[in-house]
Write a protein that holds these residues in place. Structure first.
Motif, mmCIF file in Angstrom:
data_model
loop_
_atom_site.group_PDB
_atom_site.id
_atom_site.type_symbol
_atom_site.label_atom_id
_atom_site.label_comp_id
_atom_site.label_asym_id
_atom_site.label_seq_id
_atom_site.Cartn_x
_atom_site.Cartn_y
_atom_site.Cartn_z
ATOM 1 N N GLY A 76 1.092 -1.163 -0.185
ATOM 2 C CA GLY A 76 0.014 0.054 0.075
ATOM 3 C C GLY A 76 0.908 1.171 -0.012
ATOM 4 N N ILE A 77 0.415 2.244 -0.528
ATOM 5 C CA ILE A 77 1.174 3.623 -0.586
ATOM 6 C C ILE A 77 0.326 4.365 0.355
ATOM 7 C CG2 ILE A 77 1.629 5.546 -1.858
ATOM 8 C CD1 ILE A 77 2.034 4.232 -4.287
ATOM 9 N N GLY A 85 9.987 13.072 -5.042
ATOM 10 C CA GLY A 85 9.587 11.869 -5.831
ATOM 11 C C GLY A 85 9.510 10.829 -5.205
ATOM 12 N N THR A 86 9.405 10.443 -3.890
ATOM 13 C CA THR A 86 9.118 9.217 -3.160
ATOM 14 C C THR A 86 7.699 8.968 -2.571
ATOM 15 O OG1 THR A 86 9.830 10.573 -1.325
ATOM 16 C CG2 THR A 86 11.790 9.580 -2.741
ATOM 17 N N VAL A 87 7.495 7.927 -2.224
ATOM 18 C CA VAL A 87 6.226 7.304 -1.613
ATOM 19 C C VAL A 87 6.611 6.479 -0.597
ATOM 20 C CG1 VAL A 87 5.022 7.465 -3.734
ATOM 21 C CG2 VAL A 87 6.235 5.265 -3.223
ATOM 22 N N SER A 88 5.564 6.490 0.476
ATOM 23 C CA SER A 88 5.873 5.624 1.670
ATOM 24 C C SER A 88 5.004 4.296 1.327
ATOM 25 C CB SER A 88 5.171 6.390 2.609
ATOM 26 O OG SER A 88 5.099 5.520 3.991
ATOM 27 N N LEU A 89 5.769 3.080 1.166
ATOM 28 C CA LEU A 89 5.200 1.807 1.004
ATOM 29 C C LEU A 89 5.038 1.334 2.449
ATOM 30 C CD1 LEU A 89 7.391 0.487 -1.718
ATOM 31 C CD2 LEU A 89 5.222 1.595 -1.894
ATOM 32 N N THR A 90 3.639 0.569 2.662
ATOM 33 C CA THR A 90 3.487 0.100 4.193
ATOM 34 C C THR A 90 3.239 -1.369 3.965
ATOM 35 O OG1 THR A 90 1.278 0.310 3.806
ATOM 36 C CG2 THR A 90 2.461 2.277 4.854
ATOM 37 N N THR A 91 3.344 -2.100 5.009
ATOM 38 C CA THR A 91 3.081 -3.526 4.958
ATOM 39 C C THR A 91 3.069 -4.170 6.438
ATOM 40 O OG1 THR A 91 3.824 -5.847 4.428
ATOM 41 C CG2 THR A 91 5.674 -4.445 5.266
ATOM 42 N N GLY A 92 2.290 -4.935 6.633
ATOM 43 C CA GLY A 92 1.999 -5.730 7.861
ATOM 44 C C GLY A 92 2.708 -6.955 7.983
ATOM 45 N N ASN A 93 3.385 -7.269 6.891
ATOM 46 C CA ASN A 93 4.266 -8.491 6.840
ATOM 47 C C ASN A 93 5.777 -8.452 7.299
ATOM 48 O OD1 ASN A 93 5.971 -10.608 5.945
ATOM 49 N ND2 ASN A 93 4.176 -11.358 4.602
ATOM 50 N N GLU A 94 6.060 -8.925 8.281
ATOM 51 C CA GLU A 94 7.329 -8.428 9.152
ATOM 52 C C GLU A 94 8.345 -9.018 8.257
ATOM 53 O OE1 GLU A 94 9.615 -8.670 13.516
ATOM 54 O OE2 GLU A 94 7.517 -10.099 13.291
ATOM 55 N N TRP A 113 10.226 4.662 2.689
ATOM 56 C CA TRP A 113 10.335 5.625 1.554
ATOM 57 C C TRP A 113 11.243 5.276 0.532
ATOM 58 C CZ3 TRP A 113 6.773 9.794 1.195
ATOM 59 C CH2 TRP A 113 6.105 10.127 2.518
ATOM 60 N N VAL A 114 10.413 5.191 -0.726
ATOM 61 C CA VAL A 114 11.471 4.949 -1.947
ATOM 62 C C VAL A 114 11.045 5.711 -2.985
ATOM 63 C CG1 VAL A 114 11.280 2.282 -1.268
ATOM 64 C CG2 VAL A 114 9.606 3.188 -2.721
ATOM 65 N N PRO A 115 11.960 5.879 -3.912
ATOM 66 C CA PRO A 115 11.609 6.691 -5.200
ATOM 67 C C PRO A 115 10.763 6.123 -6.336
ATOM 68 C CG PRO A 115 14.039 6.545 -4.928
ATOM 69 C CD PRO A 115 13.336 5.534 -3.953
ATOM 70 N N VAL A 116 9.813 6.806 -6.577
ATOM 71 C CA VAL A 116 8.711 6.207 -7.703
ATOM 72 C C VAL A 116 9.298 5.399 -8.821
ATOM 73 C CG1 VAL A 116 6.919 6.837 -8.996
ATOM 74 C CG2 VAL A 116 6.848 7.892 -6.822
#
Length: 133
Positions: A76-77, A85-94, A113-116
């Motif tokens: 998810g963003i 030019g970056t987005v925050s990616l999220t995960t619940g998977n450790e 946070w990763v570059p698009v």
């Protein structure tokens, strides 16, 4: 880089608009298109136009969430920084979080946070909403 859409939206007269709920049971459509004045929108501020509508005037209502594929995995963003030019990616998977160097954001989620430009693909997920009003 263009700002990604997110949050509540509605279809009004065949077009999609950002949507905000007002206290009196009405809703506000938000546009960045000056020509929408012809649809009854009024200028709110520079480049922003709004129109107050009743629920019955909306053809459909939905929420937009942004998703991305990063190294073949779906995330998810959660946020976007247009300037960098970056987005925050999220995960619940450790395990996936550890594999890709995500930082713990809270007890159940990790963020990075990763570059698009490093994303394999970006897409919208639309989910139907039910409105009161």
């Amino acid at each position: 880089m263009e700002k990604f859409r997110s949050g509540p939206h509605a279809v009004f007269r065949g077009r999609e608009f950002r949507l905000a709920a007002l206290e009196d049971g009405k809703f506000e459509l938000i546009s960045k298109v000056a020509n929408d004045i012809s649809l009854g929108f009024i200028k709110y501020s520079e480049g922003i136009y709004t129109k107050t509508v009743n629920k019955s005037e909306l053809e459909s209502v939905f929420s937009v969430d942004m998703m991305a594929s990063y190294h073949g995995f779906e995330f998810g963003i959660f946020g976007q920084d247009i300037d960098s030019g970056t987005v925050s990616l999220t995960t619940g998977n450790e395990k996936i979080a550890e594999r890709f160097g995500f930082d713990r954001a809270d007890k159940f989620y990790w963020e990075k946070w990763v570059p698009v430009s490093e994303l394999d693909r970006v897409w919208e997920v639309k989910s139907a909403l039910s409105l009161q009003g």
